[in-house]
Scaffold this active site. Structure first.
Site, short mmCIF file in Angstrom:
data_model
loop_
_atom_site.label_atom_id
_atom_site.label_comp_id
_atom_site.label_asym_id
_atom_site.label_seq_id
_atom_site.Cartn_x
_atom_site.Cartn_y
_atom_site.Cartn_z
CD GLN A 49 -3.33 -4.26 6.77
OE1 GLN A 49 -3.24 -3.24 6.09
NE2 GLN A 49 -3.81 -5.39 6.29
CG ASP A 68 -10.10 -0.55 4.81
OD1 ASP A 68 -9.80 -0.79 3.62
OD2 ASP A 68 -9.41 -0.91 5.78
CE LYS A 107 -3.73 -2.44 2.33
NZ LYS A 107 -4.35 -2.85 3.59
#
Ligand code: NAD
Length: 284
Positions: free
Chosen positions: A97, A120, A53
């Site tokens: 995460q 997200d 990422k």
């Protein structure tokens, strides 16, 4: 024989567009979008995903920061860190995460993130909007799956039967909703589904998000179906592979995504796109 639906070329185009937008912002002397990734502990797969990422952010000139907290960090401390980032005007996107250590409740963490910075798309507000057909912040992997379907002109799925295997909050459920929005008739299957193979065999579109290496073989697939493999497995014998037995299904499907270079690369591109989206929304 199928056409292989590579995600990497689609992702490359999306990244190029974002890179140009960021270059323009820089030229105009404006602040550039900033993504913060919060990692609790040092789960080996997480470390590798985060590296990917950050590399992608770097490629397009997007600012990214990694904050790492010790495995033993309490839930309250994690929530306090999230609050601080929510209030930081310099942060546009915030991603926690997964997986989190067992003592931390994922759902409470998702709810703590400012929905406007929720790149997200896991906050119940954004999930709810996704269910209601709003297209602003959509979870990255499901959004990536839909973009891949766009590349084969599967925008309108009227009359098509789609089967999603896996009902997770982050993949299976939102994919089901997005397929429904495109007018497909959708069945979401899971570990308790009976006669799974018989259901899958009827599908025009199969999206697999289970986490079991090569579980879906050619005999599960209707001739000419579109097969999207979300699974990422590190198998002792097969190495890095999806939930679909790629070689055998290749003979049967009309389109199939590979692993790697399929859905995974799209997920990262969608994360960048969502960060840009959050940046724009926050700037009004
Ligand atoms: P999860 O473990 O949260 O959910 C798995 C789902 O599969 C569950 O709903 C479960 O009921 C179902 N399932 C398990 N065994 C089954 C069986 N035998 N038959 C039918 N259904 C069964 O997983 P997840 O987070 O949704 O991820 C699924 C897979 O996708 C994993 O391999 C994960 O690594 C991968 N993934 C990939 C990306 C990407 O970017 N490509 C993103 C997220 C997840």
């Amino acid at each position: 024989m199928s056409t292989i639906l590579y995600g990497d070329s689609v992702a490359k185009n999306i990244k190029q567009q974002l890179k140009e937008e960021i270059a323009m912002l820089m030229e105009q002397g404006k602040r550039i979008p900033h993504l913060v990734v919060l990692l609790v502990g040092n789960h080996p797969a997480s470390v590798s995903y985060i590296r990917g990422k950050q590399k992608a952010c770097q490629e397009i000139g997007m600012r990214s920061t990694l904050i790492t907290l010790e495995e033993e960090t309490t839930q309250e401390e994690v929530l306090a860190q999230i609050q601080a980032l929510n209030h930081d005007e310099d942060v546009d996107g915030l991603l926690v995460q997964l997986p989190l250590p067992a003592h931390i409740d994922e759902k409470i963490v998702f709810e703590a993130i400012d929905p406007q910075k929720d790149v997200d798309g896991f906050h119940p507000y954004n999930m709810g909007r996704c269910m209601m057909g709003n297209t602003s912040i959509i979870p990255c992997t499901p959004k990536g799956v839909m973009k891949l379907l766009d590349t084969i002109n599967y925008e309108d799925l009227s009359g098509k039967y789609a089967v999603v295997i896996g009902r997770s909050e982050i993949v299976g459920k939102p994919v089901g909703q997005l397929l429904l929005k495109r007018h497909a008739t959708v069945t979401i299957c899971h570990s308790k589904t009976k006669a799974l193979k018989e259901i899958v065999k009827q599908a025009d579109i199969v999206v697999v998000a289970v986490g079991k290496a090569k579980m879906i073989t050619a005999d599960w697939i209707k001739e000419g179906a579109v097969v999207i493999d979300v699974g990422i497995n590190r198998h002792e014998e097969y190495g890095l592979c999806g939930d679909v037995d790629f070689e055998s299904v290749l003979e049967k499907a009309s389109y199939i995504t590979p692993v790697p270079k399929g859905v995974g690369v799209m997920t990262v591109a969608m994360l960048l796109e969502n960060t840009m989206e959050c940046y724009k929304q926050r700037r009004g």
